[in-house]
Each structure stands twice: as C-alpha cells, then as structure tokens.
Design a protein around this motif. Structure first.
Motif, short mmCIF file in Angstrom:
data_model
loop_
_atom_site.label_atom_id
_atom_site.label_comp_id
_atom_site.label_asym_id
_atom_site.label_seq_id
_atom_site.Cartn_x
_atom_site.Cartn_y
_atom_site.Cartn_z
N SER A 33 0.79 -1.19 -0.15
CA SER A 33 0.07 -0.06 0.07
C SER A 33 0.87 1.04 -0.01
O SER A 33 1.04 1.68 1.17
N PRO A 34 1.66 1.66 -1.27
CA PRO A 34 2.30 2.75 -1.16
C PRO A 34 1.69 4.04 -0.89
O PRO A 34 0.54 4.20 -1.40
N SER A 35 2.27 4.95 -0.60
CA SER A 35 1.84 6.25 -0.37
C SER A 35 1.40 7.18 -1.72
O SER A 35 1.90 6.54 -2.75
N GLU A 36 0.66 8.03 -1.62
CA GLU A 36 -0.10 8.66 -2.77
C GLU A 36 1.26 9.48 -3.58
O GLU A 36 1.35 9.50 -4.70
N GLU A 37 2.43 9.83 -2.59
CA GLU A 37 3.44 10.60 -3.17
C GLU A 37 4.08 9.61 -4.29
O GLU A 37 4.60 9.87 -5.04
N TYR A 38 4.34 8.36 -3.85
CA TYR A 38 5.23 7.29 -4.43
C TYR A 38 4.32 6.99 -5.69
O TYR A 38 5.00 6.95 -6.54
N LYS A 39 3.09 6.97 -5.46
CA LYS A 39 2.28 6.46 -6.87
C LYS A 39 2.40 7.60 -7.76
O LYS A 39 2.45 7.28 -8.97
N ALA A 40 2.45 9.01 -7.26
CA ALA A 40 2.51 9.93 -8.07
C ALA A 40 3.63 9.92 -9.00
O ALA A 40 3.86 10.72 -10.03
N MET A 41 4.90 9.60 -8.32
CA MET A 41 6.29 9.88 -8.94
C MET A 41 6.73 8.69 -9.46
O MET A 41 7.53 8.48 -10.50
N VAL A 42 6.31 7.32 -9.28
CA VAL A 42 7.11 6.22 -9.61
C VAL A 42 7.33 5.95 -11.20
O VAL A 42 8.10 5.60 -11.51
#
Length: 110
Positions: free
Chosen positions: A67-76
């Motif tokens: 369950s990655p953070s929103e920040e991670y999902k936005a940048m990966v």
C-alpha cells in the motif's frame, strides 16, 4: 479470488496468510509474506519456495510495500514514455492473473 480482489495470499505452502504491509515478489510471479520472504531469501543462492526457480538476478526478488503512499504512486512512473508505462501495467496485470490462477489451483487441491 478474482482479478479485482485486492488481497494477495502468501504463496508459501504452509502459510497462505493474507498479505499486508510488505511482501516479497519474485521474477517467477510468486509472492510471499514478509516473514517467509525474509527467511527464504536470506540464503544464497535464493530458490523460490513455490516453484524451485533459481533467483540469482539483481531484481529477481523484490521486497515491496503493498500500500504505497500517494506521493510514491504519483512519482514512480513519472517521466517514462507511455509505451513503457503500458508495458509495466501489462506485466502487473499478468502477475495478478497468475495469482488468481495459482489460488484457484491451490483451492482445488485442498
């Protein structure tokens, strides 16, 4: 279990616990709870406990946050070409399809 379920089960035969937090994913499309992954993959050479595949490549085993953070999902995937993003998505869906099939075979065998 269907492709839309958001729950993976540990592929370690004697475990089958629902995964949360962190999990270990292999290049052969198996997934293990943090406990079994940490134990199994600390040995060298690493062998997949589900299918006995040798896991010798740098990215053959990855510990991942489920369950990655929103920040991670936005940048990966930021900056990657659309064809690369679609290839990654295709591989992720293939992984889930395999897990659904694997779960069905497991349920049929018990």
């Amino acid at each position: 279990m269907s492709l839309c379920d958001d729950t993976l089960l540990c592929n370690f035969t004697k475990c089958r616990t629902k995964l949360s937090g962190f999990a270990w994913v292999t290049a052969c499309s198996h997934v293990f709870c943090d406990q079994h992954g940490s134990g199994e993959f600390s040995r060298s050479p690493a062998i997949c406990p589900a299918c006995s595949s040798a896991l010798s490549g740098k990215l053959d085993i990855v510990r991942t946050e489920l369950s990655p953070s929103e920040e991670y999902k936005a940048m990966v995937l930021a900056g990657l070409r659309p064809d690369i993003v679609l290839d990654i998505c295709t591989r992720a869906l293939a992984f889930w399809s395999y897990q659904v099939k694997y779960f069905s075979l497991y349920m049929y065998s018990i």
